[in-house]
Design an enzyme around this catalytic site. Structure first.
Site, short mmCIF file in Angstrom:
data_model
loop_
_atom_site.label_atom_id
_atom_site.label_comp_id
_atom_site.label_asym_id
_atom_site.label_seq_id
_atom_site.Cartn_x
_atom_site.Cartn_y
_atom_site.Cartn_z
N GLY A 74 0.17 2.96 6.97
CA GLY A 74 0.05 2.24 8.22
C GLY A 74 0.59 0.82 8.21
O GLY A 74 0.42 0.08 9.17
N GLU A 93 9.62 -4.64 5.35
CA GLU A 93 10.36 -4.14 4.18
C GLU A 93 11.78 -4.73 4.13
O GLU A 93 12.77 -4.01 4.26
CB GLU A 93 10.38 -2.62 4.17
N ASN A 142 2.95 4.63 0.91
CA ASN A 142 3.75 5.05 2.06
C ASN A 142 2.90 5.87 3.01
O ASN A 142 2.09 6.70 2.58
CB ASN A 142 4.95 5.89 1.61
N GLY A 143 3.08 5.65 4.30
CA GLY A 143 2.31 6.39 5.29
C GLY A 143 0.93 5.83 5.52
O GLY A 143 0.15 6.38 6.28
N GLY A 157 0.83 -1.20 0.00
CA GLY A 157 0.00 0.00 0.00
C GLY A 157 0.87 1.25 0.00
O GLY A 157 2.09 1.18 0.07
N SER A 169 3.79 -0.54 8.28
CA SER A 169 4.80 -0.87 9.29
C SER A 169 4.24 -0.74 10.70
O SER A 169 4.60 -1.52 11.59
CB SER A 169 6.03 0.04 9.13
#
Length: 251
Positions: free
Chosen positions: A43, A162, A40-41, A38, A45
């Site tokens: 959610g 990641e 970046n930012g 999805g 991680s």
């Protein structure tokens, strides 16, 4: 099996609560390789850290094999079978690879068994078993050693945040081979990988798309990946990087 029920999580930002995870409910079945992707930012991680116990949810439940682990510590969750590999593996000056594998296993590990774990991630055991886990190791070597420790731990759920971060293309190609090998040996355990990379998405059994702190899609790779490719195909940069973009947001 891991179940998340109505999980929410936010952080304080300028005196207000910024919601990062919003009422997420999902299931990670046994014997599957799940890739979470999805923007970046979105959610991704944070979700992984909530499952591992690094962060605690503001509301909701996390249930592992029928046991509510919402309030349990990261140590308790590790003992119950959750393994976590960070984006940037930790270096341990003065600790040898063998020591690290034995710590992960939680009991005395014969050198022959330790060598098998290193071989499983494509490392020559003779060259690495006595190496220090320090700055002399490359990013790719550290990634593989960290994966070997997760294998040694024999987790029922292994989470990789990641794993492609910070490694070169050659190491990434070898990393894919390692994950393909792990996937072929999955039985009752599960693997969850946070990734943007098409080659990692392509070896998933299921894909979960997290956007704006919520699950926007979840299903078999065969159903989800063609739609992601369709989105990425309109953005030339995706062909170069092997990752996804939607408008100005990197995937």
């Amino acid at each position: 099996m891991l179940e998340l029920k109505n999980i929410s999580f936010g952080v304080d930002a300028d005196g207000t609560n910024k919601e990062i995870i919003r009422d997420i409910s999902l299931t990670i079945p046994d014997g599957k390789m799940i890739v979470v992707t999805g923007p970046n930012g979105g959610g991704k991680s944070t979700l992984a850290r909530l499952i591992a116990g690094i962060e605690k949810p503001d509301s909701g439940q996390i249930i592992l094999d029928g046991v509510d682990i919402t309030e349990k510590s990261i140590t308790d969750r590790a003992k119950m079978g959750i393994g976590f590999a960070f984006q940037q593996p930790v270096r341990f000056k003065g600790i040898q690879v063998l020591d690290l594998l034995r710590l992960a296993r939680g009991k005395n590990l014969p050198i022959a068994a330790a060598c098998e774990y290193l071989s499983a991630v494509g490392l020559c055991a003779r060259d690495y078993i006595d190496r220090e886990v320090n700055n002399s190791l490359s990013g790719g070597e550290l990634k593989r050693i960290e994966i070997a420790t997760v294998l040694a731990k024999a987790s029922s759920l292994s989470i990789f945040d990641e794993p492609e971060a910070g490694i070169d293309l050659w190491s990434f190609a070898n990393l894919i081979d390692v994950f393909e090998g792990i996937r072929s040996r999955i039985e009752d355990s599960s693997i969850m990988i946070i990734s943007h990379q098409e080659r990692i998405l392509n070896i998933a059994d299921e894909i979960i798309v997290i956007k704006d702190g919520q699950v926007s899609e979840q299903g078999p790779k065969e159903d989800i990946l063609p739609r992601l490719i369709g989105t990425a195909s309109m953005v030339p940069e995706c062909k170069k990087s092997g990752s996804w973009k939607e408008g100005e947001e990197n995937w």
